[in-house]
Design a protein around this motif. Structure first.
Motif, short mmCIF file in Angstrom:
data_model
loop_
_atom_site.label_atom_id
_atom_site.label_comp_id
_atom_site.label_asym_id
_atom_site.label_seq_id
_atom_site.Cartn_x
_atom_site.Cartn_y
_atom_site.Cartn_z
N ALA A 278 1.20 2.32 1.09
CA ALA A 278 1.90 3.07 2.14
C ALA A 278 1.49 2.51 3.50
N ASP A 279 2.50 2.23 4.34
CA ASP A 279 2.20 1.70 5.68
C ASP A 279 1.68 2.80 6.59
N TYR A 280 2.10 4.05 6.31
CA TYR A 280 1.71 5.17 7.17
C TYR A 280 1.17 6.32 6.32
N ALA A 305 -4.33 0.73 7.43
CA ALA A 305 -4.77 -0.67 7.57
C ALA A 305 -4.00 -1.53 6.58
N ASP A 306 -3.72 -2.76 6.95
CA ASP A 306 -3.07 -3.69 6.03
C ASP A 306 -4.17 -4.38 5.21
N ILE A 307 -4.27 -4.02 3.94
CA ILE A 307 -5.36 -4.50 3.09
C ILE A 307 -5.28 -6.03 2.92
N ALA A 340 2.51 -14.20 9.25
CA ALA A 340 1.87 -13.15 10.05
C ALA A 340 0.56 -12.68 9.41
N LYS A 341 0.56 -12.55 8.07
CA LYS A 341 -0.64 -12.04 7.40
C LYS A 341 -1.60 -13.16 7.02
N ARG A 342 -1.20 -14.38 7.26
CA ARG A 342 -2.01 -15.58 6.99
C ARG A 342 -2.46 -15.67 5.54
O1 C5P Z 1 4.27 -5.68 5.15
P1 C5P Z 1 4.56 -5.32 3.73
O2 C5P Z 1 4.10 -3.95 3.37
O3 C5P Z 1 5.96 -5.57 3.29
O4 C5P Z 1 3.68 -6.38 2.91
C1 C5P Z 1 3.59 -6.34 1.54
C2 C5P Z 1 2.33 -7.02 1.09
O5 C5P Z 1 1.22 -6.54 1.84
C3 C5P Z 1 1.98 -6.68 -0.35
O6 C5P Z 1 1.28 -7.77 -0.88
C4 C5P Z 1 1.10 -5.43 -0.22
O7 C5P Z 1 0.25 -5.29 -1.34
C5 C5P Z 1 0.33 -5.76 1.03
N1 C5P Z 1 -0.02 -4.58 1.85
C6 C5P Z 1 -1.35 -4.20 1.95
N2 C5P Z 1 -1.71 -3.13 2.73
C7 C5P Z 1 -0.79 -2.44 3.42
C8 C5P Z 1 0.57 -2.80 3.33
C9 C5P Z 1 0.91 -3.87 2.54
O8 C5P Z 1 -2.20 -4.84 1.32
N3 C5P Z 1 -1.17 -1.41 4.16
#
Ligand code: C5P
Length: 402
Positions: A278-280, A305-307, A340-342
């Motif tokens: 979940a992004d949010y 956070a973006d893992i 973007a995520k490198r």
């Molecule tokens: O930006 P988006 O959510 O589309 O990116 C998808 C990729 O980023 C997937 O590999 C997902 O597992 C990972 N992701 C993450 N943490 C987040 C959002 C996405 O690891 N909060």
């Protein structure tokens, strides 16, 4: 030729009702032409006799640390050196605690301390014992030290309860041993993988979730294991069985997933973010069920956070692979995300009502890396995962030879 032929397997049997299954395990191993030396603990001999195990293994069973007859011939240190692999099946809660604490108070625990061979445990115990915090801590400590845990499976237990704690069946242990000795392209490589959805609670009964089933991630975990890798799988809430040989950690929220990943990422070679994170999340989680008091209601969300990006930004980042599920122009969006995520590689797929992806057994992907891409046509997720893993293995190898 059978991959187990001539392999020297030291089978430790500890005290538990599942010990009766080790007789069948020894029989299967001998049929596969492996050499099997059984070491029985005192408690195990209450469940299965040395005579039976001697008959099926074709070797005298070892039981005592201080056994003048045996120490004169093959002492416990030689036995520890003799083994190509030590398998403890069943491994009781007590034995796991002993091993985690480094006790050398019986022949089997001493052997485990003295051996340089890989150690594999097939835990078997009551489900409450398996879920007890002490056992959980012992299990994760052992895994961090390189001990492999195979199982346990979930199901009916000898004590009448139902839950996780059943020893894997002898056939399953045999097949895992075969793949353990099969040299795959990722032999010895540590893979950390996220899979499934996350749930962000709104109140004690509601959450914001998504349609990810976890099938792709679980298929990848299985395919990585098949390629010889050691796999840790951080899974969101899904209803899937853990693939054999995979160490699984269950989480619910994106925050828990991030914590679980960050706690395990050190020393891992490949990280695959397959989870639909979940992004949010809701800014505040209500203590009590939210009441429908008005016609409109607003939920304030904050970013998680973006893992994947977090892992890719680590100083000693592993080789990273992400997924991009899109409802339109998947390759274009995926390439932007890769940059973007490198991350080293990104797998793009179309999702939505008509396109497939989530919740289905089939999928199609485009795998994109710096300077190249490959389309993987629609097929079942198991075959797709195998293809993906072989491409990831190829690029991971190239990175190392570059
Ligand atoms: O930006 P988006 O959510 O589309 O990116 C998808 C990729 O980023 C997937 O590999 C997902 O597992 C990972 N992701 C993450 N943490 C987040 C959002 C996405 O690891 N909060």
């Amino acid at each position: 030729m059978n991959v187990l032929a001539g392999k020297k397997l030291l089978l430790g049997v500890t005290g538990g009702i599942a010990a009766y299954k080790s007789v069948e395990l020894v029989r299967l191993l001998r049929k596969s032409a492996a050499e099997v030396q059984v070491v029985l603990t005192g408690a195990a001999s209450q469940f299965v006799t040395p005579m039976t195990l001697q008959a099926v293994s074709g070797r005298p069973v070892r039981q005592d640390l201080f056994d003048p007859a045996h120490e004169a011939a093959m002492g416990h240190i030689e036995l520890a050196r003799w083994a190509d692999l030590v398998l403890v099946a069943p491994a009781s809660a007590s034995f796991m605690a002993r091993l985690a604490n480094g006790f050398a108070d019986n022949l089997l625990s001493t052997l485990c301390l003295a051996t340089a061979a890989p150690i594999v445990l097939a835990p078997a115990m009551n489900q409450q014992m398996w879920q007890n915090a002490a056992t959980r801590d012992n299990a994760s400590l052992l895994v961090r030290r390189g001990v492999e845990l195979w199982g346990p499976a979930s199901g009916d237990q000898a004590c009448g309860e139902v839950g996780p704690g059943r020893m894997l069946e002898p056939e399953a242990l045999l097949s895992q041993l075969c793949s353990r000795f099969t040299q795959g392209p990722l032999a010895g490589v540590r893979v950390l993988l996220t899979a499934g959805p996350t749930r962000e609670p709104l109140d004690p009964v509601r959450f914001i979730g998504n349609r990810s089933s976890g099938k792709m991630g679980f298929a990848l975990a299985r395919a990585f294991t098949g390629a010889g890798a050691r796999v840790e799988l951080i899974a969101g809430p899904v209803t899937l069985d853990t693939p054999a040989g995979v160490e699984r950690v269950d989480v619910e929220t994106a925050g828990e997933m991030e914590q679980a990943v960050m706690a395990r990422v050190k020393g891992c070679d490949i990280f695959v973010g397959c989870a639909a994170v979940a992004d949010y999340r809701p800014d505040a989680v209500a203590d009590q069920k939210i009441k429908k008091n008005s016609d409109r209601m607003e939920i304030r969300l904050v970013r998680n956070a973006d893992i994947l990006a977090g892992v890719a930004a680590l100083p000693d980042a592993p080789f990273t692979v992400g997924f991009a599920a899109e409802t339109q122009d998947p390759e274009e969006y995926a390439e932007k995300k890769r940059i973007a995520k490198r991350v080293n590689m990104i797998a793009a797929n179309l999702v939505g009502a008509r396109q497939g992806g989530f919740e289905r057994d089939e999928n199609a992907l485009t795998l994109i890396w710096d300077g190249g891409r490959e389309q993987l046509p629609m097929t079942d997720k198991v075959s797709l995962a195998e293809k993906l893993v072989s491409l990831i293995a190829e690029h991971y190898e190239n990175r190392h030879s570059a």
